[in-house]
Write a protein that holds these residues in place. Structure first.
Motif, PDB file in Angstrom:
ATOM      1  N   GLN A 147       0.581  -1.451   0.426  1.00 31.29           N
ATOM      2  CA  GLN A 147       0.477  -0.084   0.413  1.00 31.29           C
ATOM      3  C   GLN A 147       1.001   1.051   0.341  1.00 31.29           C
ATOM      4  N   GLU A 175       3.847   0.049   2.484  1.00 28.88           N
ATOM      5  CA  GLU A 175       3.916  -0.945   3.974  1.00 28.88           C
ATOM      6  C   GLU A 175       3.482  -2.095   2.988  1.00 28.88           C
ATOM      7  N   ILE A 215       0.454  -8.837   3.756  1.00 30.87           N
ATOM      8  CA  ILE A 215       0.680 -10.531   3.431  1.00 30.87           C
ATOM      9  C   ILE A 215      -0.756 -10.703   3.514  1.00 30.87           C
ATOM     10  N   ARG A 216      -0.962 -11.585   2.511  1.00 29.76           N
ATOM     11  CA  ARG A 216      -1.973 -12.330   1.973  1.00 29.76           C
ATOM     12  C   ARG A 216      -2.034 -13.673   1.734  1.00 29.76           C
ATOM     13  N   PRO A 237      -5.667 -11.022   6.118  1.00 25.57           N
ATOM     14  CA  PRO A 237      -4.700 -11.367   7.461  1.00 25.57           C
ATOM     15  C   PRO A 237      -5.519 -11.820   8.860  1.00 25.57           C
ATOM     16  N   ASN A 251       5.841  -5.352   8.942  1.00 24.34           N
ATOM     17  CA  ASN A 251       4.719  -5.290   9.885  1.00 24.34           C
ATOM     18  C   ASN A 251       5.732  -6.494  10.764  1.00 24.34           C
ATOM     19  N   ASP A 306       3.232   0.885  14.897  1.00 26.42           N
ATOM     20  CA  ASP A 306       1.845   1.227  14.252  1.00 26.42           C
ATOM     21  C   ASP A 306       0.479   1.495  15.312  1.00 26.42           C
ATOM     22  N   ASP A 307      -0.566   1.278  14.739  1.00 23.05           N
ATOM     23  CA  ASP A 307      -1.852   1.458  15.521  1.00 23.05           C
ATOM     24  C   ASP A 307      -1.740   2.300  16.609  1.00 23.05           C
ATOM     25  N   ARG A 324      -6.114   4.437  12.695  1.00 22.37           N
ATOM     26  CA  ARG A 324      -7.650   4.390  11.461  1.00 22.37           C
ATOM     27  C   ARG A 324      -8.533   4.756  12.193  1.00 22.37           C
ATOM     28  N   GLY A 340      -5.487   4.828   6.798  1.00 22.74           N
ATOM     29  CA  GLY A 340      -6.703   4.765   6.952  1.00 22.74           C
ATOM     30  C   GLY A 340      -7.572   6.113   5.848  1.00 22.74           C
ATOM     31  N   GLU A 362      -9.395   7.734   3.966  1.00 26.56           N
ATOM     32  CA  GLU A 362     -10.343   7.535   2.472  1.00 26.56           C
ATOM     33  C   GLU A 362     -11.226   9.064   2.586  1.00 26.56           C
ATOM     34  N   PHE A 397      -7.006   4.197   1.258  1.00 28.70           N
ATOM     35  CA  PHE A 397      -8.118   3.808   0.074  1.00 28.70           C
ATOM     36  C   PHE A 397      -8.135   5.174  -0.605  1.00 28.70           C
ATOM     37  N   PRO A 423      -4.259  -1.526  -0.730  1.00 26.72           N
ATOM     38  CA  PRO A 423      -2.963  -2.415  -1.081  1.00 26.72           C
ATOM     39  C   PRO A 423      -3.006  -3.103  -2.145  1.00 26.72           C
TER      40      PRO A 423
END
Ligand code: C2E
Ligand code: MG
Ligand code: MG
Ligand code: MG
Length: 286
Positions: free
Chosen positions: A45, A59, A62-63, A74, A118, A180-181, A204, A238, A240, A259, A264
């Motif tokens: 992303q 960033e 993973i998927r 994730p 991450n 993060d977060d 976010r 986050g 948008e 977004f 991402p």
């Protein structure tokens, strides 16, 4: 009668718990196979620098591209990976893959982009984290200054001296650290001034309702001011809406991820996104 019902309930619940743990075990086995079969992929992303209007980096997220289940997000497997310890080898793969991709983009002429990964708690706690990072960077032939590690507030609890040493050992090699977060943990704020951190990512949940919500707006404003006075860069996650972007820009927020600019993306699509560039001027023509 009541007793009988109790017994039935117990049997019912224990059957459910059994099903759950069976499901968990098979999920664990599937994750192990996924790692062996190379079924994990990273999406990237974009992170946009509000000062320059350029894509500063991304960033890596993973998927799991499962043959049976399709693209698995994730939240459906990271918790099980963390509990089973599988997050450690998965996390090593993430770091290696992100470093390889950073170099591949550079070779494609995209310049040196900062790639953030991450890092999960169990992974951060391993004694060989520094070694894993150095090996991945060297194997990829990457400039180590372009790797960023996203950790969370919760990981900053524990023996302070050894945590600071851990961060400094890794930083001295090149990578930087991001929290993060930010704002969702329960840790004290004092670690911010003592630990060698570089970036805060405002969670976010604080961004969603700005600028309309006065309380969230006040919190975001205070976080940005505090971070800047501690010499930390601020990323808003986050984002948008244009209104959020304008509000954050007005407060001097450094980087936007959300977004509004892009979801991402697979590596190739991310490269195209960087090539196309971002039109920040018309986005925030106020
Ligand atoms: P995170 O590190 O906070 O990553 C940001 C998440 O927010 C990503 O979800 C991203 O797609 C989502 N996001 C970004 N902008 C927006 C937006 O504007 N609107 C909305 N609704 N969402 C947005 P994703 O990719 O599903 O990842 C979720 C979480 O899974 C991550 O949160 C991170 O905690 C974890 N995760 C992802 N990749 C890895 C990994 O490689 N290792 C570890 N340990 N955890 C990972
Ligand atoms: Mg993150
Ligand atoms: Mg985040
Ligand atoms: Mg978050």
């Amino acid at each position: 009668y009541a007793k009988q019902q109790g017994v039935n309930n117990y049997a019912f619940y224990s059957k459910e718990i059994n099903e759950l743990s069976k499901k968990r075990l098979s999920m664990e086995a599937a994750l192990r196979r996924a790692l062996d079969n190379n079924e994990f992929v990273l999406h990237y992303q974009p992170k946009i620098d509000l000062q320059t209007g350029k894509v500063k980096g991304c960033e890596a997220l993973i998927r799991w591209d499962s043959p049976e289940m399709g693209m698995v997000p994730p939240f459906k497997f990271i918790p099980i990976a963390e509990e089973s310890g599988l997050i450690v080898p998965i996390g090593t793969w993430v770091i290696e893959e992100a470093c390889r991709q950073q170099v591949a983009w550079r070779q494609q002429g995209l310049g040196d982009l900062i790639v953030a990964v991450n890092v999960a708690g169990p992974q951060f706690n391993m004694n060989n984290l520094q070694q894993v990072i150095c090996s991945a960077i060297e194997a990829a032939g990457m400039n180590p200054n372009f790797l960023k590690l996203e950790i969370t507030e919760g990981m900053m609890m524990g023996d302070e001296d050894s945590l600071i040493k851990k961060l400094n050992d890794i930083k001295s090699y090149g990578p930087s650290f991001s929290i993060d977060d930010f704002g969702t943990g329960y840790s004290s704020l004092s670690y911010l001034k003592r630990f060698p951190l570089d970036e805060l990512k405002v969670d976010r949940s604080f961004i969603i309702d700005v600028p309309k919500a006065k309380d969230d707006s006040a919190i975001v404003k205070a976080i940005i001011a505090m971070a800047h006075s501690l010499d930390l860069n601020v990323v808003a996650e986050g984002v948008e809406e244009l209104e959020q972007l304008e509000f954050l820009k007005g407060l001097g927020c450094n980087v936007i991820q959300g977004f509004y600019f892009s979801k991402p993306l697979p590596a190739q699509a991310f490269a195209e996104f960087v090539r196309a560039g971002v039109d920040l001027v018309s986005a925030t023509n106020t």
